[in-house]
Design an enzyme around this catalytic site. Structure first.
Site, PDB file in Angstrom:
ATOM      1  N   CYS A 212      -7.243 -15.358  17.678  1.00 47.12           N
ATOM      2  CA  CYS A 212      -7.640 -14.106  18.643  1.00 47.12           C
ATOM      3  C   CYS A 212      -8.951 -13.841  17.843  1.00 47.12           C
ATOM      4  CB  CYS A 212      -6.785 -12.858  18.167  1.00 47.12           C
ATOM      5  SG  CYS A 212      -7.179 -11.516  18.799  1.00 47.12           S
ATOM      6  N   ASN A 213     -10.003 -14.086  18.773  1.00 46.51           N
ATOM      7  CA  ASN A 213     -11.386 -13.632  18.110  1.00 46.51           C
ATOM      8  C   ASN A 213     -11.588 -12.580  17.581  1.00 46.51           C
ATOM      9  OD1 ASN A 213     -13.263 -16.286  18.884  1.00 46.51           O
ATOM     10  ND2 ASN A 213     -11.828 -15.859  20.335  1.00 46.51           N
TER      11      ASN A 213
ATOM     12  N   ASP B 205      -1.928 -14.102  18.249  1.00 50.68           N
ATOM     13  CA  ASP B 205      -2.801 -13.340  19.364  1.00 50.68           C
ATOM     14  C   ASP B 205      -2.369 -12.085  19.585  1.00 50.68           C
ATOM     15  OD1 ASP B 205      -5.168 -13.209  20.826  1.00 50.68           O
ATOM     16  OD2 ASP B 205      -4.161 -13.747  22.475  1.00 50.68           O
ATOM     17  N   SER B 206      -3.263 -11.154  19.968  1.00 54.66           N
ATOM     18  CA  SER B 206      -2.883 -10.053  20.644  1.00 54.66           C
ATOM     19  C   SER B 206      -1.757 -10.146  21.842  1.00 54.66           C
ATOM     20  CB  SER B 206      -4.072  -9.182  21.165  1.00 54.66           C
ATOM     21  OG  SER B 206      -4.739  -9.913  21.950  1.00 54.66           O
TER      22      SER B 206
ATOM     23  N   HIS C 132      -8.016 -15.788  25.358  1.00 51.52           N
ATOM     24  CA  HIS C 132      -7.574 -15.750  26.694  1.00 51.52           C
ATOM     25  C   HIS C 132      -8.626 -16.517  27.760  1.00 51.52           C
ATOM     26  CE1 HIS C 132      -5.269 -12.571  25.161  1.00 51.52           C
ATOM     27  NE2 HIS C 132      -4.531 -12.249  26.093  1.00 51.52           N
TER      28      HIS C 132
ATOM     29  N   CYS D 288     -13.075 -15.800  23.363  1.00 53.54           N
ATOM     30  CA  CYS D 288     -11.850 -15.070  23.500  1.00 53.54           C
ATOM     31  C   CYS D 288     -10.926 -16.113  23.892  1.00 53.54           C
ATOM     32  CB  CYS D 288     -12.148 -13.768  24.391  1.00 53.54           C
ATOM     33  SG  CYS D 288     -10.346 -13.280  24.844  1.00 53.54           S
TER      34      CYS D 288
ATOM     35  N   GLU E 298      -3.420 -10.233  30.986  1.00 54.92           N
ATOM     36  CA  GLU E 298      -2.116  -9.733  30.517  1.00 54.92           C
ATOM     37  C   GLU E 298      -1.072  -8.928  31.438  1.00 54.92           C
ATOM     38  OE1 GLU E 298      -0.522  -9.799  27.151  1.00 54.92           O
ATOM     39  OE2 GLU E 298      -2.269 -11.382  26.760  1.00 54.92           O
TER      40      GLU E 298
ATOM     41  N   GLY F 120      -9.351  -5.702  22.046  1.00 55.56           N
ATOM     42  CA  GLY F 120     -10.704  -5.570  22.252  1.00 55.56           C
ATOM     43  C   GLY F 120     -11.293  -4.230  22.697  1.00 55.56           C
TER      44      GLY F 120
HETATM   45  N1  DGL Z   1      -7.268 -13.295  22.746  1.00 57.76           N
HETATM   46  C1  DGL Z   1      -8.115 -12.249  22.042  1.00 57.76           C
HETATM   47  C2  DGL Z   1      -9.337 -12.812  21.516  1.00 57.76           C
HETATM   48  O1  DGL Z   1      -9.489 -13.907  21.242  1.00 57.76           O
HETATM   49  C3  DGL Z   1      -8.050 -11.136  22.935  1.00 57.76           C
HETATM   50  C4  DGL Z   1      -8.122  -9.709  22.334  1.00 57.76           C
HETATM   51  C5  DGL Z   1      -7.881  -8.526  22.914  1.00 57.76           C
HETATM   52  O2  DGL Z   1      -6.728  -8.547  23.019  1.00 57.76           O
HETATM   53  O3  DGL Z   1      -8.739  -7.682  23.753  1.00 57.76           O
HETATM   54  O4  DGL Z   1     -10.087 -11.935  21.376  1.00 57.76           O
END
Ligand code: DGL
Length: 270
Positions: free
Chosen positions: A70-71, A7-8, A196, A194, A162, A40
């Site tokens: 991570c979507n 994930d990010s 998160h 998402c 974050e 995002g």
């Molecule tokens: N958890 C990521 C998602 O599912 C977050 C993306 C982001 O870093 O903006 O999209």
């Protein structure tokens, strides 16, 4: 036989937790690209390049199969990665399809034409890049007809999570839910698009009200991974150790993760 989860940032830990519950003996290597989160608000090219670099890092850990938990990366980069970049002996899978299959009551691999489904009005909460990609609507249109989707780009929520700021994250979630409900007053289902957002699931449910069914991805992705590994056991890589890697500051990321997940998690530098 380790599997990689990317994930990010720390959001993919919601998926990691669900996979650990479903497949307790499977070693997992988690990589959070915290140094570059949030994704995002980045361009699709940027997301593609960062995601490829992270996936290569997980391959180097002996994870031939990597889940993009991570979507944003799944929506903005996965198709291009699969079509132009992933070698034949490796796999990269996303988190979108299991959720859409659940929403449209389909079994894995059911490729029959789109049909009417029970749910008619769906609220989608996701990052600006995921909403802009329209990947959710595209995947849904392959499977269902007559579903009205109202999407809300939830700027700021990933950043607040974050940064470990739960109060700001909660206030932002409430204002995004209100904004969406001004356009769609009675959604039947809400998709937390998402990884998160499950960390804020209680706030989403509270703001949406008890009549809205909230779909979050973690358990759906875990179930679909278990099913995939039965069909493709050769994709279990050579790695044997579980670990948490971050491109950010391991101390800060460990402490935020421990706060949000309510269990001790120790990251090391990627
Ligand atoms: N958890 C990521 C998602 O599912 C977050 C993306 C982001 O870093 O903006 O999209």
């Amino acid at each position: 036989m380790a599997v990689g989860i990317f994930d990010s940032g720390i959001g993919g830990l919601t998926v990691l937790d669900a996979v650990t519950r479903r497949l307790p003996d499977l070693p997992l290597v988690y990589l959070g690209d915290n140094a570059h989160a949030p994704y995002g608000v980045r361009t699709h090219d940027d997301i593609f390049n960062l995601t490829c670099a992270a996936v290569e890092r997980l391959w180097a850990e002996g994870c031939d199969l990597v889940i993009l938990a991570c979507n944003t990366a799944s929506a903005a980069a996965l198709k291009r990665m699969q079509e132009t970049w992933v070698p034949a002996d490796k796999r990269v899978l996303g988190v979108f399809v299991p959720m859409i299959e659940a929403l449209t009551e389909r079994q894995w691999g059911d490729n029959s034409p789109p049909r009417e489904v029970a749910v008619r009005h769906v609220a989608l909460f996701a990052t600006p890049a995921t909403v802009a990609s329209r990947a959710f609507q595209r995947e849904l249109a392959f499977r269902a007809i007559g579903v009205d989707v109202e999407a809300q780009p939830c700027g700021g929520v990933v950043d607040a999570i974050e940064q470990g700021d739960e109060i700001l994250a909660e206030a932002l979630v409430r204002s995004h839910v209100e904004a969406l409900m001004r356009r769609m007053p009675h959604p039947q289902a809400a998709v937390l698009g998402c990884t998160h957002y499950p960390l804020m699931e209680t706030t989403f449910q509270d703001a949406l009200g008890p009549d809205v069914k909230v779909f979050s991805q973690a358990n759906l992705v875990a179930e679909s991974l278990a099913d995939y590994l039965v069909r493709r056991p050769e994709m279990l890589g050579a790695g044997t150790d579980s670990k948490f890697l971050t491109t950010g500051d391991p101390k800060a990321v460990s402490s935020k993760s421990t706060q949000f997940l309510r269990r001790r998690i120790t990251f090391e530098a990627a």
